[in-house]
Design a protein around this motif. Structure first.
Motif, PDB file in Angstrom:
ATOM      1  N   GLY A  19       0.772  -1.239   0.000  1.00 40.90           N
ATOM      2  CA  GLY A  19       0.000   0.000   0.000  1.00 40.90           C
ATOM      3  C   GLY A  19       0.804   1.290   0.000  1.00 40.90           C
ATOM      4  N   VAL A  20       2.126   1.171  -0.196  1.00 42.20           N
ATOM      5  CA  VAL A  20       2.926   2.403  -0.272  1.00 42.20           C
ATOM      6  C   VAL A  20       2.772   2.972  -1.676  1.00 42.20           C
ATOM      7  CG1 VAL A  20       5.207   3.412   0.004  1.00 42.20           C
ATOM      8  CG2 VAL A  20       4.556   1.437   1.373  1.00 42.20           C
ATOM      9  N   GLU A  21       2.250   4.200  -1.770  1.00 43.83           N
ATOM     10  CA  GLU A  21       1.984   4.745  -3.099  1.00 43.83           C
ATOM     11  C   GLU A  21       3.179   5.475  -3.689  1.00 43.83           C
ATOM     12  OE1 GLU A  21      -1.644   6.961  -2.905  1.00 43.83           O
ATOM     13  OE2 GLU A  21      -2.762   5.127  -2.375  1.00 43.83           O
ATOM     14  N   ARG A  22       3.901   6.171  -2.826  1.00 40.34           N
ATOM     15  CA  ARG A  22       5.038   6.940  -3.351  1.00 40.34           C
ATOM     16  C   ARG A  22       6.343   6.304  -2.896  1.00 40.34           C
ATOM     17  NH1 ARG A  22       4.046  12.676  -3.842  1.00 40.34           N
ATOM     18  NH2 ARG A  22       1.834  13.019  -4.242  1.00 40.34           N
ATOM     19  N   VAL A  23       7.037   5.735  -3.864  1.00 39.39           N
ATOM     20  CA  VAL A  23       8.312   5.079  -3.567  1.00 39.39           C
ATOM     21  C   VAL A  23       9.401   5.744  -4.399  1.00 39.39           C
ATOM     22  CG1 VAL A  23       9.583   2.900  -3.627  1.00 39.39           C
ATOM     23  CG2 VAL A  23       7.135   2.875  -3.212  1.00 39.39           C
ATOM     24  N   ALA A  24      10.510   6.058  -3.775  1.00 39.39           N
ATOM     25  CA  ALA A  24      11.663   6.581  -4.514  1.00 39.39           C
ATOM     26  C   ALA A  24      12.869   5.705  -4.187  1.00 39.39           C
ATOM     27  CB  ALA A  24      11.928   8.030  -4.127  1.00 39.39           C
ATOM     28  N   LEU A  25      13.451   5.108  -5.210  1.00 36.31           N
ATOM     29  CA  LEU A  25      14.639   4.292  -4.992  1.00 36.31           C
ATOM     30  C   LEU A  25      15.872   5.145  -5.225  1.00 36.31           C
ATOM     31  CD1 LEU A  25      13.930   0.808  -6.591  1.00 36.31           C
ATOM     32  CD2 LEU A  25      13.940   1.447  -4.192  1.00 36.31           C
ATOM     33  N   ASP A  26      16.733   5.170  -4.226  1.00 34.50           N
ATOM     34  CA  ASP A  26      17.958   5.947  -4.344  1.00 34.50           C
ATOM     35  C   ASP A  26      19.108   4.949  -4.452  1.00 34.50           C
ATOM     36  OD1 ASP A  26      19.884   7.906  -4.228  1.00 34.50           O
ATOM     37  OD2 ASP A  26      19.848   8.042  -2.037  1.00 34.50           O
ATOM     38  N   VAL A  27      19.739   4.893  -5.620  1.00 30.20           N
ATOM     39  CA  VAL A  27      20.848   3.955  -5.812  1.00 30.20           C
ATOM     40  C   VAL A  27      22.149   4.661  -5.416  1.00 30.20           C
ATOM     41  CG1 VAL A  27      22.090   2.511  -7.455  1.00 30.20           C
ATOM     42  CG2 VAL A  27      19.618   2.759  -7.656  1.00 30.20           C
ATOM     43  N   ARG A  28      22.755   4.152  -4.360  1.00 27.73           N
ATOM     44  CA  ARG A  28      23.979   4.783  -3.852  1.00 27.73           C
ATOM     45  C   ARG A  28      25.166   3.852  -4.088  1.00 27.73           C
ATOM     46  NH1 ARG A  28      24.013   5.382   2.338  1.00 27.73           N
ATOM     47  NH2 ARG A  28      22.363   6.918   2.139  1.00 27.73           N
TER      48      ARG A  28
END
Lengths: 155, 254
Positions: free
Chosen positions: A74-83
């Motif tokens: 149910g998480v609508e806003r996901v941002a993947l940060d590739v470090r």
């Protein structure tokens, strides 16, 4: 009510590594951070991940699987940060992950100790090839029980 | 940052990316053709690492350039004279001694360069270098092993390994000759001058060649020009094969 970071970690711990499905992406040590970031129109869940090998074909699949798992919860806003830095190391593999690898027949990475056969625990082993079936593994053979096995190499 | 400084950085990133991409493409050509399955896996994995590194360098080059070119655009839509790799990596695969000799001479240089770049003041350059350095350290162990195994092997493998090293040697000079691009980056603490890598490279190469019972070739006339876009004919054939599909259907995405 938004999930806590601890809950998110539990969800991610259920996302298997696509190449070695007995361990999760959390066991593998590639999930580095989970945090809610406030923004216009709601909070975004920022997940920081560090890829294993530069050219690992599983990287893209892992990113997609993480995103899909979070959406399912149910998480609508996901941002993947590739470090990239600090670079991923097998020291980040969890203890549970190491045990799961061994039970699966893959000798876990050992920085200090010698490689042991995951089947019979003998140290009488030899390298067959520096590289195995995936970028993270090398191919070994146990001279005691004669079985070949994968070794998750130190990195 | 001034325009010339920014151009130097783009140029430098292209050099890093193109070295990895061209060698990755060369090594990948062994997939399905290696003498034994373990070598097939090893070569494919080395190629994967290199192509992965190329992607990181070229993506950053495209961002610094600011013309909207991503890593795929840079890889598939530049011609040979726009490529900035050293001549060594475009040498043909030849036999196994040729491939391993090329890999070893390059790895031994690559690892020193990446170690120096890990200290870059540019965070992104440092991050990519740190990541790649671990992978290349592993490549070097293996390529060095092969040079020793073939050199100190049978009469025939020894002769082929010596011939490979002799043939490749004139392509190593270029690795240690800085031009205004490296000097500009070194001056800003983002890169390093290539001359400084020579002692460590030379010592490692000498040690491996000695263990392999091979003769270190004398430094004579050296080829140069790859980093400025002057290539041997071999690169055009490699690019023709690598770029044919994206160029045939340029609007396709995959």
């Amino acid at each position: 009510m938004a999930a806590t970071a601890a809950e998110v970690w539990t969800w991610l711990d259920a996302v298997p590594d696509p190449e070695i499905p007995v361990i999760s992406v959390v066991d593998l040590g590639i999930v580095r951070d989970v945090a809610w970031v406030p923004g216009d129109g709601g909070n975004t869940l920022k997940v920081t991940i560090t890829p294993t090998y530069s050219g690992c074909p599983a990287s893209r699949v892992i990113e997609r699987d993480i995103e899909a798992a979070l959406r399912e919860h149910g998480v609508e806003r996901v941002a993947l940060d590739v470090r990239l830095a600090p670079p991923w190391t097998t020291d980040w593999l969890s203890l549970a992950g190491r045990q799961k690898l061994r039970a699966y027949g893959i000798a876990p990475p050992e920085r200090a100790a010698a490689v042991a056969c995951p089947r019979c625990a003998s140290f009488d082993v030899e390298t067959i090839s520096w590289f195995g079936s995936t970028p993270c593994k090398a191919l070994y053979r146990c001279k005691a029980c004669r079985e070949p096995f994968d070794h998750f190499k130190c990195h | 940052m001034s325009a010339p400084a920014e151009r130097a950085r783009v140029e430098f990133l292209l050099r890093m990316g193109d070295n990895a991409l061209v060698l990755g493409q060369r090594v990948a050509a062994w997939t399905g053709h290696a003498p034994v399955v373990e070598e097939d896996l090893a070569l494919s994995n080395v190629a994967l690492d290199l192509v992965g590194q190329a992607r990181l360098w070229l993506a950053y080059a495209g961002e610094c350039e600011g013309l909207g070119r991503d890593e795929d655009r840079l890889a598939f839509f530049r011609d040979a004279n726009e490529y900035r790799n050293v001549l060594l990596v475009e040498r043909p695969n030849g036999n196994y001694a040729d491939t391993m000799g090329r890999q070893f001479l390059f790895d031994a240089w690559h690892v020193e360069l990446l170690r120096a770049l890990a200290a870059s003041r540019d965070e992104r350059i440092s991050a990519i270098a740190q990541k790649a350095e671990r992978e290349v350290t592993y490549h070097l162990r293996r390529s060095g092993d092969w040079v020793i195994r073939l050199g100190d092997g049978t009469e025939q493998s020894h002769a082929l390994m010596q011939a490979a090293v002799d043939d490749l040697w004139p392509y190593t000079g270029e690795l240690f000759r800085s031009d205004e691009v490296e000097r500009e980056l070194a001056a800003r603490g983002e890169g390093c001058e290539l001359e400084g890598l020579h002692d460590a490279w030379s010592a490692r190469v000498a040690a491996v060649l000695a263990e392999a019972t091979l003769v270190r070739p004398k430094d004579g006339w050296m080829h140069a020009g790859g980093r400025r876009g002057r290539h041997s004919e071999h690169l055009s054939y490699l690019l023709a094969e690598m770029q044919s599909v994206p160029r045939a259907i340029p609007a396709e995405r995959w």
